[in-house]
Design a protein around this motif. Structure first.
Motif, PDB file in Angstrom:
ATOM      1  N   SER A 139       6.747   3.378 -10.245  1.00 55.29           N
ATOM      2  CA  SER A 139       5.390   2.928 -10.574  1.00 55.29           C
ATOM      3  C   SER A 139       4.470   3.114  -9.377  1.00 55.29           C
ATOM      4  O   SER A 139       4.919   3.323  -8.246  1.00 55.29           O
ATOM      5  CB  SER A 139       5.408   1.468 -11.007  1.00 55.29           C
ATOM      6  N   ARG A 140       3.164   3.017  -9.654  1.00 59.98           N
ATOM      7  CA  ARG A 140       2.120   3.151  -8.638  1.00 59.98           C
ATOM      8  C   ARG A 140       2.293   4.446  -7.834  1.00 59.98           C
ATOM      9  O   ARG A 140       2.149   4.471  -6.628  1.00 59.98           O
ATOM     10  CB  ARG A 140       2.100   1.929  -7.733  1.00 59.98           C
ATOM     11  N   CYS A 141       2.581   5.519  -8.546  1.00 63.08           N
ATOM     12  CA  CYS A 141       2.913   6.799  -7.920  1.00 63.08           C
ATOM     13  C   CYS A 141       1.687   7.618  -7.561  1.00 63.08           C
ATOM     14  O   CYS A 141       0.627   7.476  -8.161  1.00 63.08           O
ATOM     15  CB  CYS A 141       3.787   7.631  -8.861  1.00 63.08           C
ATOM     16  N   GLN A 159      -1.307   4.896 -18.108  1.00 66.94           N
ATOM     17  CA  GLN A 159      -1.542   5.780 -16.976  1.00 66.94           C
ATOM     18  C   GLN A 159      -0.917   7.146 -17.248  1.00 66.94           C
ATOM     19  O   GLN A 159      -0.058   7.280 -18.120  1.00 66.94           O
ATOM     20  CB  GLN A 159      -0.898   5.195 -15.717  1.00 66.94           C
ATOM     21  N   ASP A 201       0.873  -1.172   0.000  1.00 60.33           N
ATOM     22  CA  ASP A 201       0.000   0.000   0.000  1.00 60.33           C
ATOM     23  C   ASP A 201       0.913   1.226   0.000  1.00 60.33           C
ATOM     24  O   ASP A 201       1.402   1.647   1.045  1.00 60.33           O
ATOM     25  CB  ASP A 201      -0.917  -0.009   1.221  1.00 60.33           C
ATOM     26  N   VAL A 202       1.158   1.776  -1.177  1.00 57.09           N
ATOM     27  CA  VAL A 202       2.110   2.874  -1.334  1.00 57.09           C
ATOM     28  C   VAL A 202       1.725   4.071  -0.470  1.00 57.09           C
ATOM     29  O   VAL A 202       2.579   4.707   0.144  1.00 57.09           O
ATOM     30  CB  VAL A 202       2.241   3.291  -2.815  1.00 57.09           C
ATOM     31  N   GLU A 219      -0.651   6.418 -10.232  1.00 61.35           N
ATOM     32  CA  GLU A 219      -1.724   5.494  -9.863  1.00 61.35           C
ATOM     33  C   GLU A 219      -3.086   6.150 -10.104  1.00 61.35           C
ATOM     34  O   GLU A 219      -4.042   5.502 -10.476  1.00 61.35           O
ATOM     35  CB  GLU A 219      -1.573   5.126  -8.375  1.00 61.35           C
ATOM     36  N   GLY A 257       6.291   6.632  -4.802  1.00 59.46           N
ATOM     37  CA  GLY A 257       6.057   5.471  -5.642  1.00 59.46           C
ATOM     38  C   GLY A 257       7.112   4.403  -5.424  1.00 59.46           C
ATOM     39  O   GLY A 257       8.036   4.575  -4.630  1.00 59.46           O
TER      40      GLY A 257
END
Length: 142
Positions: free
Chosen positions: A136-138, A80, A29-30, A99, A115
């Protein structure tokens, strides 16, 4: 013989618990994860200076990267949104795959983005194109 069977069963049970925990852990869970803070130029320069040491230090870790936005590319049907942070090397960036769609930052803004670091990508030395560092997932950090 019974002792050996009990030992083997015990070892397999312990291994099974570890495997189950690893599989059921799920993705990081960023937003809630503790992040290592670094500036965009320092992050990039560390990868240039010693990529294997930097890979151990940053790759697959949650980072909070502070930098100046060079470009914001909006999300499209097949990708994205992407935020590129400036580094100290011309043409090299910290690429942040967002994200969530972001409308809160634009070119020239100083920002902090959180991220997961994927490491340094390959550039093309023959064409003079440096590699970028990828996250990633920033998300934009408060």
């Amino acid at each position: 013989m019974k002792k050996l069977v009990l030992i083997v069963v015990g070892v397999l049970a312990i291994a099974g618990v570890f495997v189950f925990k690893a599989i059921s852990k799920g993705p990081v869970d960023v937003a809630k994860a503790k992040a290592q803070q670094v500036t965009a130029p320092v992050l990039y320069n560390e990868y240039l200076t010693d990529s294997s040491r930097s890979a151990k230090k940053f790759t697959a870790k949650v980072l909070l990267v502070e930098g100046v936005v060079n470009e914001v590319l909006p999300a499209s049907a097949n990708r994205q949104a992407l935020v590129k942070l400036k580094t100290s090397v011309a043409g090299a960036f910290i690429n942040c795959s967002m994200e969530f769609t972001t409308t809160t930052i634009s070119k020239g803004d100083a920002t902090k983005i959180k991220g997961i670091c994927s490491g340094l990508g390959e550039g093309d030395a023959d064409l003079g194109i440096p590699g970028d560092v990828y996250l990633s997932r920033c998300m934009v950090a408060e």
